[in-house]
Design an enzyme around this catalytic site. Structure first.
Site, PDB file in Angstrom:
ATOM      1  CB  SER A   1       5.141   8.172  -4.139  1.00 38.66           C
ATOM      2  OG  SER A   1       4.427   8.095  -2.917  1.00 38.66           O
ATOM      3  N   GLY A   2       7.786   7.139  -3.159  1.00 38.22           N
ATOM      4  CA  GLY A   2       8.664   7.059  -1.996  1.00 38.22           C
ATOM      5  C   GLY A   2       9.122   5.650  -1.640  1.00 38.22           C
ATOM      6  CB  ILE A   3       9.255   4.010   1.704  1.00 37.82           C
ATOM      7  CG1 ILE A   3      10.182   5.034   2.371  1.00 37.82           C
ATOM      8  CG2 ILE A   3       9.478   2.607   2.263  1.00 37.82           C
ATOM      9  CD1 ILE A   3       9.847   5.323   3.839  1.00 37.82           C
ATOM     10  N   GLY A   4       7.413   3.022  -0.694  1.00 42.72           N
ATOM     11  CA  GLY A   4       6.620   1.947  -1.309  1.00 42.72           C
ATOM     12  C   GLY A   4       7.074   1.656  -2.729  1.00 42.72           C
TER      13      GLY A   4
ATOM     14  CE1 TYR B   1       3.315   9.775  10.014  1.00 44.41           C
ATOM     15  CE2 TYR B   1       5.141  10.064  11.546  1.00 44.41           C
ATOM     16  CZ  TYR B   1       4.644   9.555  10.359  1.00 44.41           C
ATOM     17  OH  TYR B   1       5.452   8.828   9.530  1.00 44.41           O
TER      18      TYR B   1
ATOM     19  CB  SER C   1       7.437   7.010  12.211  1.00 45.27           C
ATOM     20  OG  SER C   1       8.160   8.213  12.425  1.00 45.27           O
TER      21      SER C   1
ATOM     22  CB  THR D   1      -0.946   0.014   1.217  1.00 44.99           C
ATOM     23  OG1 THR D   1      -0.165   0.057   2.423  1.00 44.99           O
ATOM     24  CG2 THR D   1      -1.863  -1.200   1.217  1.00 44.99           C
ATOM     25  N   GLY D   2       0.430   2.306  -0.638  1.00 45.29           N
ATOM     26  CA  GLY D   2       1.301   3.467  -0.811  1.00 45.29           C
ATOM     27  C   GLY D   2       2.474   3.137  -1.722  1.00 45.29           C
ATOM     28  N   GLY D   3       2.229   2.251  -2.676  1.00 45.86           N
ATOM     29  CA  GLY D   3       3.309   1.786  -3.559  1.00 45.86           C
ATOM     30  C   GLY D   3       3.586   2.690  -4.739  1.00 45.86           C
TER      31      GLY D   3
HETATM   32  N1  NAP Z   1       9.874   9.747   4.738  1.00 45.60           N
HETATM   33  C1  NAP Z   1      10.137   9.631   6.033  1.00 45.60           C
HETATM   34  O1  NAP Z   1      11.036  10.305   6.572  1.00 45.60           O
HETATM   35  C2  NAP Z   1       9.382   8.636   6.855  1.00 45.60           C
HETATM   36  C3  NAP Z   1       9.803   8.404   8.172  1.00 45.60           C
HETATM   37  C4  NAP Z   1       9.134   7.480   8.950  1.00 45.60           C
HETATM   38  C5  NAP Z   1       8.045   6.791   8.439  1.00 45.60           C
HETATM   39  N2  NAP Z   1       7.628   7.037   7.160  1.00 45.60           N
HETATM   40  C6  NAP Z   1       6.479   6.290   6.675  1.00 45.60           C
HETATM   41  O2  NAP Z   1       6.759   5.721   5.424  1.00 45.60           O
HETATM   42  C7  NAP Z   1       5.534   5.469   4.722  1.00 45.60           C
HETATM   43  C8  NAP Z   1       5.696   5.882   3.274  1.00 45.60           C
HETATM   44  O3  NAP Z   1       5.885   7.290   3.210  1.00 45.60           O
HETATM   45  P1  NAP Z   1       6.942   7.990   2.235  1.00 45.60           P
HETATM   46  O4  NAP Z   1       7.934   8.672   3.113  1.00 45.60           O
HETATM   47  O5  NAP Z   1       7.370   7.034   1.202  1.00 45.60           O
HETATM   48  O6  NAP Z   1       6.062   9.177   1.624  1.00 45.60           O
HETATM   49  P2  NAP Z   1       5.158   9.281   0.320  1.00 45.60           P
HETATM   50  O7  NAP Z   1       5.995   9.214  -0.903  1.00 45.60           O
HETATM   51  O8  NAP Z   1       4.317  10.488   0.559  1.00 45.60           O
HETATM   52  O9  NAP Z   1       4.283   7.959   0.367  1.00 45.60           O
HETATM   53  C9  NAP Z   1       3.064   7.826   1.039  1.00 45.60           C
HETATM   54  C10 NAP Z   1       2.192   6.951   0.165  1.00 45.60           C
HETATM   55  O10 NAP Z   1       1.016   6.606   0.891  1.00 45.60           O
HETATM   56  C11 NAP Z   1      -0.085   6.710   0.002  1.00 45.60           C
HETATM   57  N3  NAP Z   1      -1.286   7.012   0.781  1.00 45.60           N
HETATM   58  C12 NAP Z   1      -1.485   8.048   1.630  1.00 45.60           C
HETATM   59  N4  NAP Z   1      -2.715   7.980   2.152  1.00 45.60           N
HETATM   60  C13 NAP Z   1      -3.297   6.871   1.635  1.00 45.60           C
HETATM   61  C14 NAP Z   1      -4.563   6.264   1.788  1.00 45.60           C
HETATM   62  N5  NAP Z   1      -5.491   6.779   2.605  1.00 45.60           N
HETATM   63  N6  NAP Z   1      -4.817   5.147   1.070  1.00 45.60           N
HETATM   64  C15 NAP Z   1      -3.891   4.596   0.247  1.00 45.60           C
HETATM   65  N7  NAP Z   1      -2.678   5.135   0.065  1.00 45.60           N
HETATM   66  C16 NAP Z   1      -2.382   6.253   0.750  1.00 45.60           C
HETATM   67  C17 NAP Z   1       0.279   7.847  -0.960  1.00 45.60           C
HETATM   68  O11 NAP Z   1      -0.375   7.690  -2.215  1.00 45.60           O
HETATM   69  P3  NAP Z   1      -1.704   8.509  -2.611  1.00 45.60           P
HETATM   70  O12 NAP Z   1      -1.465   9.937  -2.204  1.00 45.60           O
HETATM   71  O13 NAP Z   1      -1.815   8.279  -4.074  1.00 45.60           O
HETATM   72  O14 NAP Z   1      -2.801   7.870  -1.839  1.00 45.60           O
HETATM   73  C18 NAP Z   1       1.775   7.637  -1.119  1.00 45.60           C
HETATM   74  O15 NAP Z   1       2.075   6.807  -2.219  1.00 45.60           O
HETATM   75  C19 NAP Z   1       4.458   6.226   5.500  1.00 45.60           C
HETATM   76  O16 NAP Z   1       3.691   5.323   6.271  1.00 45.60           O
HETATM   77  C20 NAP Z   1       5.252   7.134   6.411  1.00 45.60           C
HETATM   78  O17 NAP Z   1       4.548   7.461   7.575  1.00 45.60           O
HETATM   79  C21 NAP Z   1       8.269   7.934   6.361  1.00 45.60           C
END
Ligand code: NAP
Length: 250
Positions: free
Chosen positions: A16-19, A152, A139, A12-14
């Site tokens: 962008s970013g980490i996904g 959060y 996180s 899920t969230g695949g």
């Molecule tokens: N980056 C960091 O520093 C960091 C640190 C700790 C933890 N994390 C965690 O890592 C995970 C991935 O985040 P990221 O950093 O890779 O940022 P990101 O690129 O913003 O990825 C978040 C992804 O989640 C999806 N998303 C958000 N709400 C959603 C929903 N209700 N249903 C389905 N998809 C949803 C978004 O896609 P859509 O907008 O298309 O739905 C997006 O692809 C998150 O859980 C975040 O809390 C990140």
């Protein structure tokens, strides 16, 4: 033969970013991957970029909606038959003082980060093969308090605890459940939450290794937890943060 040949994984969230980085790593290792998110354009662009033909499917789903998650799982069942792994990664950030947080903020953050992760996994269980692996994304904020992060951080602490208790719950099926805990990772969410380069530089300065993380740093840890190489690990947390949580910056 590649490590994930014949295996199917939901991320899920695949889009962008980490996904997305995890999807790429899994496809390179031979897996079939389903990516899910809310934004159809983003998902389609990601699927095109991944360029893996029928080994990748992109399904629009808001994980905060159990009806959407039902559709997602149904789509995966019809295309892949079953799953071997789930990466419950979709998440939203919120940088706000507790006094300013609204009920709508609460519903969005908890709805995505906790309710979404919970029902993604619960609804995937009927098609998750025995011996499968589930990874949640928490996180660094579950370990360090930050004034703007109360809601959060609490939503992520819930996820960490869920993984720990799901491990014995699902052990009789040989399903392992673990959590990856990222530090500061260069993604859209990180850019949005930090806002400007001065804040980003402050965050970077807190990391013992001296650099922000790349999404692939987390993807590699997730692949390990999804793979048979971690077959004796369940109910655990893998912190991937360059030393952010455990060290005092120089
Ligand atoms: N980056 C960091 O520093 C960091 C640190 C700790 C933890 N994390 C965690 O890592 C995970 C991935 O985040 P990221 O950093 O890779 O940022 P990101 O690129 O913003 O990825 C978040 C992804 O989640 C999806 N998303 C958000 N709400 C959603 C929903 N209700 N249903 C389905 N998809 C949803 C978004 O896609 P859509 O907008 O298309 O739905 C997006 O692809 C998150 O859980 C975040 O809390 C990140």
């Amino acid at each position: 033969m590649s490590e994930f040949d014949g295996k199917s994984v939901l991320i899920t969230g695949g889009g962008s970013g980490i996904g997305l980085a995890t999807a790429r790593r899994l496809l390179d290792a031979g897996a079939r991957v389903a990516i899910a998110g809310r934004d159809t354009d983003r998902l389609e662009a990601a699927a095109k970029e991944l360029d893996a033909g029928e080994r990748v499917i992109a399904v629009r789903a808001d994980v905060a909606s159990t009806a959407d998650v039902d559709v997602l799982i149904g789509e995966i069942q019809s295309k892949f038959g079953s799953l071997d792994g789930v990466f419950a990664n979709a998440g939203v950030g919120l940088n706000a003082r507790t006094a300013d947080i609204t009920e709508a903020d609460f519903d969005q953050v908890v709805g995505t980060n906790f309710k979404g992760a919970f029902f993604t996994v619960q609804k995937a269980l009927p098609i998750l093969n025995d011996g499968g692996s589930i990874v949640f994304n928490a996180s660094w904020l579950v370990h360090r308090g930050m004034g703007m992060g109360s809601l959060y951080a609490a939503s992520k602490a819930a996820v960490l605890n869920l993984a720990r208790t799901l491990a014995p719950d699902l052990a009789d099926r040989g399903i392992r459940v673990n959590t990856v805990t990222p530090g500061h990772i260069k993604t859209e969410m990180f850019d949005a939450v930090t806002g400007n380069d001065q804040v980003r530089e402050f965050f970077r300065g807190q990391v013992a290794i001296g650099r922000l993380g790349d999404p692939t740093d987390i993807a590699d840890a997730v692949l390990y937890l999804l793979s048979s190489r971690s077959s004796y690990i369940t109910g655990q947390e893998l912190v991937v943060d360059g030393g952010l949580v455990g060290s005092v910056p120089n």
